[in-house]
Design an enzyme around this catalytic site. Structure first.
Site, PDB file in Angstrom:
ATOM      1  N   HIS A  25      40.513 -45.664 -16.033  1.00 46.27           N
ATOM      2  CA  HIS A  25      40.433 -46.977 -16.666  1.00 46.27           C
ATOM      3  C   HIS A  25      41.100 -46.943 -18.044  1.00 46.27           C
ATOM      4  O   HIS A  25      41.776 -47.887 -18.445  1.00 46.27           O
ATOM      5  CB  HIS A  25      38.976 -47.415 -16.815  1.00 46.27           C
ATOM      6  N   ASP A 116      37.906 -54.300 -19.511  1.00 44.41           N
ATOM      7  CA  ASP A 116      38.357 -53.929 -18.168  1.00 44.41           C
ATOM      8  C   ASP A 116      37.341 -54.417 -17.132  1.00 44.41           C
ATOM      9  O   ASP A 116      36.317 -55.009 -17.461  1.00 44.41           O
ATOM     10  CB  ASP A 116      38.679 -52.435 -18.058  1.00 44.41           C
ATOM     11  N   ALA A 345      47.891 -29.841 -12.435  1.00 46.96           N
ATOM     12  CA  ALA A 345      49.348 -29.755 -12.579  1.00 46.96           C
ATOM     13  C   ALA A 345      49.801 -30.994 -13.349  1.00 46.96           C
ATOM     14  O   ALA A 345      49.103 -32.016 -13.353  1.00 46.96           O
ATOM     15  CB  ALA A 345      50.030 -29.704 -11.211  1.00 46.96           C
ATOM     16  N   GLN A 347      51.156 -34.019 -13.271  1.00 51.32           N
ATOM     17  CA  GLN A 347      51.489 -34.833 -12.105  1.00 51.32           C
ATOM     18  C   GLN A 347      52.719 -35.721 -12.295  1.00 51.32           C
ATOM     19  O   GLN A 347      53.560 -35.816 -11.401  1.00 51.32           O
ATOM     20  CB  GLN A 347      50.285 -35.692 -11.708  1.00 51.32           C
ATOM     21  N   HIS A 362      45.015 -38.855  -2.754  1.00 57.74           N
ATOM     22  CA  HIS A 362      43.724 -39.505  -2.532  1.00 57.74           C
ATOM     23  C   HIS A 362      43.821 -41.024  -2.688  1.00 57.74           C
ATOM     24  O   HIS A 362      42.861 -41.733  -2.417  1.00 57.74           O
ATOM     25  CB  HIS A 362      42.692 -38.957  -3.509  1.00 57.74           C
ATOM     26  N   TRP A 365      44.478 -45.472  -7.770  1.00 60.00           N
ATOM     27  CA  TRP A 365      45.574 -46.409  -8.071  1.00 60.00           C
ATOM     28  C   TRP A 365      46.539 -45.867  -9.120  1.00 60.00           C
ATOM     29  O   TRP A 365      47.741 -46.089  -9.051  1.00 60.00           O
ATOM     30  CB  TRP A 365      45.022 -47.775  -8.491  1.00 60.00           C
ATOM     31  N   ASN A 366      46.040 -45.122 -10.118  1.00 57.52           N
ATOM     32  CA  ASN A 366      46.954 -44.534 -11.105  1.00 57.52           C
ATOM     33  C   ASN A 366      47.929 -43.582 -10.419  1.00 57.52           C
ATOM     34  O   ASN A 366      49.140 -43.620 -10.674  1.00 57.52           O
ATOM     35  CB  ASN A 366      46.176 -43.783 -12.198  1.00 57.52           C
ATOM     36  N   SER A 367      47.409 -42.725  -9.549  1.00 60.61           N
ATOM     37  CA  SER A 367      48.277 -41.779  -8.833  1.00 60.61           C
ATOM     38  C   SER A 367      49.266 -42.517  -7.941  1.00 60.61           C
ATOM     39  O   SER A 367      50.436 -42.147  -7.843  1.00 60.61           O
ATOM     40  CB  SER A 367      47.440 -40.815  -7.983  1.00 60.61           C
ATOM     41  N   GLU A 370      52.023 -43.868 -10.051  1.00 65.10           N
ATOM     42  CA  GLU A 370      52.898 -42.775 -10.488  1.00 65.10           C
ATOM     43  C   GLU A 370      53.860 -42.382  -9.366  1.00 65.10           C
ATOM     44  O   GLU A 370      55.037 -42.109  -9.607  1.00 65.10           O
ATOM     45  CB  GLU A 370      52.049 -41.571 -10.934  1.00 65.10           C
TER      46      GLU A 370
END
Length: 470
Positions: A25, A116, A345, A347, A362, A365-367, A370
Site C-alpha cells: 500500500h 488508501d 532479489a 525484483q 503470486h 498487484w505491485n508485482s 512491475e
C-alpha cells in the site's frame, strides 16, 4: 533562485495521503505523492501508522515528500484471532483524532485528503475541513467493481442483513469471478468482516473521486463503463493514474542484489524464468517440491527466490534456510541452468533485465504492474487476499498471463514451456505483454493517459484551494 516575498506568502497547496500498513500500500502511494510534488506543484505529506508498520516503513519515501506517523493506539482489547482486515479498520478508526489534529496543523492551504482503500473512514474528515476526499486504490479497477457490486446487492436490504454475492459474479470488462476467485472476506456474507467491507464500499461511493493504480490501456472497457456510471451519478469519477512501479535503488546492491544480476548477465537474452511469490505468502512443502520438479522438467533456465514454506506438519533440522526445503539433489542437477536464492532479489531490476522472459508470480498487484512495465508475461500462481481475482483479470481481460490448471509438475512444466516457446497461446500472451509494456511507458509521458488523469484531479484540488484562499 531566491524566493520573492510574494512567493513566500503563497505556499504550495498541500495534499495529505494516508497509507495503511504494508509495503504493497505504501510504495504506490509514495510514488503518487512524489508525482504530485514533482509534476503538479503540490506539497505532500505521506502519513502512516506506528502500529502494524515496520520501523523503516517510511525510509524509501522520496526526499521531496514529507512524512508523518500517527501515534500508537491501544488494540489489545480486540479478541484473539480477529481478522487482519478488521484490525486495520479498527486501527484507522481509533487514529482519526490524531489525523484530525495533523490535518489542522498543516501550514499550507490543505488541497485534498487521499486515504488508501483501507482508510476510507478518514473521508468524513475531508468533508469536515471542506476539502476533496479521494480514495487511492493500490489495486485494479476490478477491486472497485467488486466493492460496488457488493453495495448494490444490498440496496433496499434491511440494516444488519447481508447477502452472498452471485456465483459467478459478472463484472465490467468481461471479468467473471467464481466464488473461489473472490478475496476470502467476500466469499461469505456471514463473516463479521463482510459488514466492515460493506461500509468501506459505501464510503467509496460517497468519495469525491477514486485514484487507481492502473492505466487506461490495461483495463479500457472497465474505464469506459466507469465513466458512464460517473456521468449518471452512480459512481464518483475514477482516475486511472498508474502504473506506480517502485524504482530500483542503490541500496539494492547492499542487500546482495549483485549476485542475481551478475548471474543474469551471463544468460542469453530472453532465456530465464523468474520465480517469486512476494513477501506475504508461502507455498506448502509439497507445492515447493512440485514447482521444483516442474521447473526442472521444463528444461528452461530459472532464477528462483525461495522463501520458507508453510511448515504445518513438517519437521526439518534446518528451520532457517529456505533452500534446505528444496528436493534432495535439485540444486546439483540444475546448477548449470538455475540459480536459487534465499528470500529476496531486486525484483524491478530482475524483471527489466534482457535475460528475463517469464515471471512465475503470486499476482500481487505491485508485482503484476512491475511485470507489465517490463513486458514480461506471467505464470499466475495466486496465494491469498485478492490475488486469485488478479489472476483472473491478468489471464482473461488483460491477456498477459496463463494459469496452470493444477499445481503439479507436469502442468507447471507445460505452462512454462508454452509461455517461453509456444506458437499459439504463448505467442499471443508474449505479444500482448510487449504491447502493454509500451502502453505503460506512454501512460506517464507528458501526453499520456495517466498523466492527464492525475492532471484532471489536481486541477480540481487547486480550484478548491484557490476559492478557499480568496
Amino acid at each position: 533562485m531566491e524566493e520573492t516575498g510574494t512567493e513566500r506568502l503563497a505556499p504550495r497547496p498541500h495534499v495529505v495521503l494516508l497509507a495503511s500498513p504494508g509495503a504493497g500500500h505504501l510504495i504506490p502511494l509514495a510514488e503518487l505523492a512524489w508525482r504530485l510534488v514533482d509534476h503538479h506543484g503540490f506539497a505532500a505529506t505521506l502519513v502512516t501508522f506506528t502500529d502494524l508498520s515496520s520501523p523503516d516503513a517510511l525510509s524509501g519515501v522520496p526526499a521531496t515528500v514529507a512524512t508523518a506517523a500517527l501515534p500508537s493506539v491501544p488494540l489489545d482489547d480486540l479478541p484473539a484471532g480477529t481478522p487482519m482486515e478488521t484490525v486495520l479498520f479498527e486501527l484507522v478508526h481509533r487514529s482519526l483524532p490524531s489525523l484530525r489534529a495533523l490535518l489542522r496543523s498543516v501550514g499550507a492551504p490543505l488541497a485534498a485528503l487521499v486515504p488508501d482503500f483501507f482508510c476510507s473512514s478518514a473521508l468524513p474528515l475531508a468533508a469536515e475541513l471542506g476539502v476533496p476526499g479521494y480514495v487511492f486504490v493500490p489495486s485494479n479497477l476490478t477491486t472497485i467493481a467488486l466493492m460496488r457490486a457488493t453495495v448494490e446487492l444490498h440496496d433496499g436490504v434491511p440494516p444488519g442483513e447481508y447477502r452472498d454475492l452471485p456465483d459467478p459474479l459478472e463484472l465490467p470488462g468481461g471479468v467473471s469471478l467464481r466464488r473461489t476467485d473472490l478475496p476470502r472476506s467476500f466469499q461469505s456474507s456471514g463473516k463479521p468482516v463482510y459488514a466492515h467491507l460493506m461500509e468501506e464500499g459505501r464510503r467509496y461511493l460517497r468519495a469525491d473521486g477514486l485514484l487507481v493504480n492502473t492505466f487506461y490501456e490495461l483495463e479500457p472497457a472497465t474505464v469506459e463503463e466507469f465513466k458512464q456510471a460517473a456521468e449518471r451519478g452512480a459512481l464518483p469519477p475514477v482516475f486511472p493514474v498508474g502504473p506506480f512501479v517502485r524504482p530500483s535503488t542503490t541500496t539494492d546492491e547492499a542487500a546482495g542484489a549483485s549476485a542475481c544480476i551478475e548471474w543474469l548477465d551471463r544468460q542469453p537474452t530472453g532465456s530465464v524464468v523468474y520465480v517469486s511469490f512476494g513477501s506475504g505468502g508461502a507455498l506448502t512443502v509439497e507445492q515447493t517440491a512440485e514447482l521444483a520438479a516442474g521447473l526442472e522438467a521444463s528444461g528452461h533456465r530459472f532464477l528462483w527466490v525461495v522463501r520458507m514454506p508453510n511448515l504445518d506438519g513438517h519437521d526439518h533440522e534446518d528451520k532457517q534456510n529456505p533452500l534446505a526445503w528444496l528436493p534432495e539433489g535439485f540444486l546439483g542437477r540444475t546448477a548449470d541452468k538455475g540459480l536459487a536464492v534465499a528470500a529476496w532479489a531486486p525484483q524491478v531490476r530482475v524483471l527489466s533485465h534482457p535475460a528475463t522472459a517469464v515471471f512465475v508470480s503470486h499476482c500481487g498487484w505491485n508485482s503484476a504492474l512491475e511485470s507489465v512495465a517490463a513486458g514480461v508475461p506471467m505464470v499466475a500462481w495466486p496465494l491469498y487476499a485478492e490475488q486469485r481475482m488478479n489472476a483472473v483479470v491478468l489471464e482473461g481481460s488483460v491477456g498477459v498471463a496463463l494459469r496452470p490448471r493444477a499445481r503439479e509438475r507436469g502442468e507447471i512444466a507445460a505452462v512454462v514451456r508454452e509461455l517461453m516457446e509456444g506458437a499459439d497461446k504463448g505467442r499471443a500472451v508474449r505479444r500482448q505483454a510487449g504491447d502493454l509494456q509500451q502502453a505503460a511507458a506512454r501512460a506517464w509521458s507528458p501526453e499520456g493517459s495517466s498523466r492527464r488523469a492525475l492532471e484532471q484531479a489536481a486541477a480540481t484540488w487547486k480550484k478548491v484551494t484557490l476559492a478557499k484562499v480568496k
